[in-house]
Design a protein around this motif. Structure first.
Motif, PDB file in Angstrom:
ATOM      1  N   LYS A 158      24.305  48.725  73.141  1.00 13.63           N
ATOM      2  CA  LYS A 158      24.018  48.459  74.545  1.00 13.63           C
ATOM      3  C   LYS A 158      25.047  49.175  75.420  1.00 13.63           C
ATOM      4  O   LYS A 158      26.136  49.531  74.965  1.00 13.63           O
ATOM      5  N   VAL A 159      24.660  49.382  76.662  1.00 11.44           N
ATOM      6  CA  VAL A 159      25.504  50.125  77.592  1.00 11.44           C
ATOM      7  C   VAL A 159      26.316  49.145  78.446  1.00 11.44           C
ATOM      8  O   VAL A 159      25.755  48.207  79.030  1.00 11.44           O
ATOM      9  N   GLU A 160      27.615  49.387  78.479  1.00 13.03           N
ATOM     10  CA  GLU A 160      28.506  48.613  79.343  1.00 13.03           C
ATOM     11  C   GLU A 160      29.522  49.555  79.969  1.00 13.03           C
ATOM     12  O   GLU A 160      30.325  50.171  79.250  1.00 13.03           O
ATOM     13  N   GLU A 161      29.468  49.677  81.277  1.00 16.32           N
ATOM     14  CA  GLU A 161      30.434  50.485  82.033  1.00 16.32           C
ATOM     15  C   GLU A 161      30.552  51.903  81.458  1.00 16.32           C
ATOM     16  O   GLU A 161      31.628  52.352  81.097  1.00 16.32           O
ATOM     17  N   HIS A 162      29.412  52.578  81.366  1.00 16.89           N
ATOM     18  CA  HIS A 162      29.358  53.968  80.919  1.00 16.89           C
ATOM     19  C   HIS A 162      29.922  54.152  79.496  1.00 16.89           C
ATOM     20  O   HIS A 162      30.526  55.173  79.188  1.00 16.89           O
ATOM     21  N   SER A 163      29.676  53.153  78.672  1.00 16.48           N
ATOM     22  CA  SER A 163      30.070  53.237  77.262  1.00 16.48           C
ATOM     23  C   SER A 163      29.004  52.561  76.408  1.00 16.48           C
ATOM     24  O   SER A 163      28.361  51.595  76.848  1.00 16.48           O
ATOM     25  N   PHE A 164      28.823  53.084  75.197  1.00 17.34           N
ATOM     26  CA  PHE A 164      27.948  52.436  74.225  1.00 17.34           C
ATOM     27  C   PHE A 164      28.798  51.509  73.359  1.00 17.34           C
ATOM     28  O   PHE A 164      29.836  51.912  72.836  1.00 17.34           O
ATOM     29  N   ILE A 165      28.356  50.271  73.220  1.00 15.46           N
ATOM     30  CA  ILE A 165      29.057  49.333  72.353  1.00 15.46           C
ATOM     31  C   ILE A 165      28.050  48.720  71.392  1.00 15.46           C
ATOM     32  O   ILE A 165      26.857  48.589  71.706  1.00 15.46           O
TER      33      ILE A 165
END
Length: 210
Positions: A158-165
């Protein structure tokens, strides 16, 4: 110094690709918004998969082998974007070598990504195989993940603050033990039912006194 570290990083990926049980998947967004998907692995690994998965369908030329590799990758690597969007393949090519590369040009990937589900079973016939996933999206932090037996070669990102986690993936429950116990209980019940019926129908034996 930064460029040296990046170079060493990709050299290390290249070394991994020569190992039959290690591969790399790179999904990269270009400056024009298009996407390139590259799968790198040892030539021997691709040969083993093709030979194992398609024992009857033999290839006689490098071009036939390339076609089989492309079809195999298409059938065993999937991305799902924003829960419902599938990509489209515009072009495909295979670069043969000790480190063999399969390159796809993709379209249809949403600009506003919220989540990505990845499943990679390209080398499922190779014992303890694992693949490194690299995601490069414009404006995002470059991220690296590993798909292996522990996560069933599937990642839910999932995307969180322009990052994939990595997000938890709901695993399949194993009901095999429950099925066995249920079957045993059922059989014991059937045996008990017939035994009780037999006892009720069996005539009483009269013992004669001498």
């Amino acid at each position: 110094m930064y460029k040296i570290l990046i170079a060493l990083f990709f050299v290390s990926l290249s070394v991994q690709a020569h190992q039959a049980d290690a591969s790399t998947v790179m999904l990269v967004e270009q400056d024009n918004g298009s996407w390139v998907l590259q799968i790198s692995g040892a030539l021997t690994a691709f040969q083993h998969e093709i030979k194992t998965m398609y024992p009857v369908q033999e290839y006689k030329t490098p071009e036939e082998f390339k076609e089989m590799v492309i079809a195999h990758v298409k059938n065993n690597l999937s991305f799902l974007f924003n829960d419902k969007v599938n990509y489209k393949i515009k072009s495909a090519q295979v670069k043969l070598g000790h480190e063999t590369k399969v390159v796809f040009e993709l379209s249809g990937i949403p600009e506003n990504l919220k989540n990505v589900v990845v499943k990679n079973t390209i080398f499922k016939e190779i014992y303890k195989n694992q693949s490194t996933l690299l995601l490069f999206k414009n404006g995002f932090t470059k991220t690296r993940f590993v798909l292996n037996n522990e996560n069933q070669h599937t990642l839910n990102l999932k995307v969180e603050e322009h990052s994939f986690i990595s997000a938890p993936t709901e695993g399949k429950r194993d009901y095999s033990t429950l099925y066995v116990v249920g079957s045993v209980v059922f059989l014991l019940g059937v045996v008990n039912y017939f035994w009780m019926s037999y006892k009720e129908k069996k005539p009483l034996q009269v013992v004669k006194k001498s």
